[in-house]
Write an enzyme that holds these catalytic residues in place. Sequence first.
Site, mmCIF file in Angstrom:
data_model
loop_
_atom_site.group_PDB
_atom_site.id
_atom_site.type_symbol
_atom_site.label_atom_id
_atom_site.label_comp_id
_atom_site.label_asym_id
_atom_site.label_seq_id
_atom_site.Cartn_x
_atom_site.Cartn_y
_atom_site.Cartn_z
ATOM 1 N N ASP A 87 37.729 34.850 28.771
ATOM 2 C CA ASP A 87 38.661 33.794 29.173
ATOM 3 C C ASP A 87 40.094 34.256 28.853
ATOM 4 O OD1 ASP A 87 39.857 30.949 29.333
ATOM 5 O OD2 ASP A 87 37.753 30.556 29.783
ATOM 6 N N ASP A 88 40.992 33.339 28.572
ATOM 7 C CA ASP A 88 42.400 33.688 28.371
ATOM 8 C C ASP A 88 42.574 34.677 27.195
ATOM 9 O OD1 ASP A 88 45.142 33.652 28.760
ATOM 10 O OD2 ASP A 88 45.365 31.481 28.519
ATOM 11 N N LYS A 163 37.749 33.088 37.080
ATOM 12 C CA LYS A 163 38.085 31.705 36.752
ATOM 13 C C LYS A 163 39.602 31.589 36.856
ATOM 14 C CE LYS A 163 38.213 28.495 32.815
ATOM 15 N NZ LYS A 163 37.769 28.265 31.412
ATOM 16 N N ASP A 165 42.721 29.383 36.371
ATOM 17 C CA ASP A 165 43.240 28.174 35.719
ATOM 18 C C ASP A 165 44.500 27.677 36.440
ATOM 19 O OD1 ASP A 165 43.383 26.152 33.828
ATOM 20 O OD2 ASP A 165 43.150 27.488 32.125
ATOM 21 N N SER A 197 40.183 25.727 38.699
ATOM 22 C CA SER A 197 40.524 24.604 37.809
ATOM 23 C C SER A 197 41.353 23.547 38.536
ATOM 24 C CB SER A 197 41.270 25.118 36.578
ATOM 25 O OG SER A 197 40.485 26.024 35.864
ATOM 26 N N ARG A 218 36.401 23.004 37.893
ATOM 27 C CA ARG A 218 36.506 22.167 36.698
ATOM 28 C C ARG A 218 37.131 20.841 37.105
ATOM 29 N NH1 ARG A 218 37.719 23.832 31.854
ATOM 30 N NH2 ARG A 218 38.188 21.631 31.627
ATOM 31 N N ASP A 222 39.354 19.824 29.302
ATOM 32 C CA ASP A 222 38.654 20.854 28.527
ATOM 33 C C ASP A 222 37.727 20.190 27.508
ATOM 34 O OD1 ASP A 222 40.114 22.766 29.789
ATOM 35 O OD2 ASP A 222 41.056 23.570 27.969
#
Length: 416
Positions: A87-88, A163, A165, A197, A218, A222
């Site tokens: 992820d990030d 993914k 965001d 997202s 999403r 979160d």
Amino acid sequence: MLQTLIKEMGVLILAVFLGLFPFNLALDNGLALTPPMGWLTWQRFRCITDCEKYPNECISETLIKRTADRMVDEGFLEAGYNYVGIDDCWLEKERDAQGHLVPDRKRFPNGMKAIADYLHDRGFKFALYQDYGTKTCMGYPGVLGHEARDIQSFVNWDVDYIKLDGCYVDKAKMDEGYPYFGKLLNDSGRPIVYSCSWPAYQDNPNYASIAKHCNLWRNWDDIQDSWSSLSTIMTWFGDHQDEFTKYAGPGRWNDPDMLLIGNFGLSLDQAKVQMAVWSILAAPLLMSVDLDTIRPEFKEVLLNRDIIDIDQDSFGRQGSRVWNKSKCEIWRRKLSDGSYALAFVNRRDDGAPYSIKVSFDSMKIPNQAYEVIDLYKEEEERSFGPEGEFETRVNPSGVKFYKFIPKKSNEINRTT
Ligand SMILES: *[C@@H]1O[C@H](CO)[C@@H](O)[C@H](O)[C@H]1NC(C)=O
Ligand SMILES: *[C@@H]1O[C@H](CO)[C@@H](O)[C@H](O)[C@H]1NC(C)=O
């Protein structure tokens, strides 16, 4: 002959009419035909970047490799968890002189292609995070203005899943931006799962468009490592289900966020609630947990094959909350084999297990005879129906999760 043909065409037209083949809705890249399963860094490891202080937890090549090894050794890969994702917080703070994204030089000394090779050699696929804005949520360079170049990097690194965001960008821009990025992904020729997202940042998301351009998305906030966060997400999904449940299907999934199972915030009962409700929702099953220290009872929840099978049911029809009363609720999903998955969730916190007694009508299943199997194997198999009320006792912040399998005798009864 002709009659059969006309009949078949009639069935086809009817099926299209009923929306059984909504082919113009799906992102047509042939991917994520069942909800993606795997492991992602964010929920457990966040943005830990200090490898000297936290060598076992920092976002790094080491973390990815040890997790992949565990997933093979402990049967996660075999059970279907086949995406491993960063992820990030994997990037350098600046692009290079030519404008390319650069993975953190200390934490990913061999670059991202080496990670992909390591994962691919073991049978995994490689997932990576980016952000549609100027920066990622944690402040690393985002893709805006560099979309094509960055996709070329992902392709060079053999990435299988992105993914994307939505921090640091105008949310009104997303309705064009996410489809545009998806088109570039498609043009790249590499099959890449596209996780958006997009709706999580908007008030009235256009789900028809989202489902057409993304493999998963999403919907909302979160998830955090607590029962209250999990509870809030379930309530929100229940209250808003009519807006998006119908868009789920092979290749396109609503994503209530990662599994907390095995971390600090959930009891074993609460972990069982998440696994049950997520499988009803046909949710992506993305763990985020330290597999070196996870306790065996939580591992068992994640590896429950019967529940994984419900999540991965080939129908791809998302279930929903069909009943709620006195802080208890029933979540139901219809499965491809004609059976039903039913989760009885108790959100009360007043002590003893709570008895729920309900009619067929409350459970929204046909009145007939069933074989009822407890998917967590706490109870013996039992028979239920074709009349009467179903009764079960559920622990506080816990779940009873059953598969209701119609008995063969139902068919005999019907034909005689
Ligand atoms: C691109 O889109 C076309 C048509 O929707 C599809 O057939 C193809 O598989 C896609 N390719 C990739 C790499 O996503
Ligand atoms: C129960 O259902 C009502 C009506 O749909 C909803 O407003 C409420 O938030 C639900 N409660 C829970 C705990 O899901």
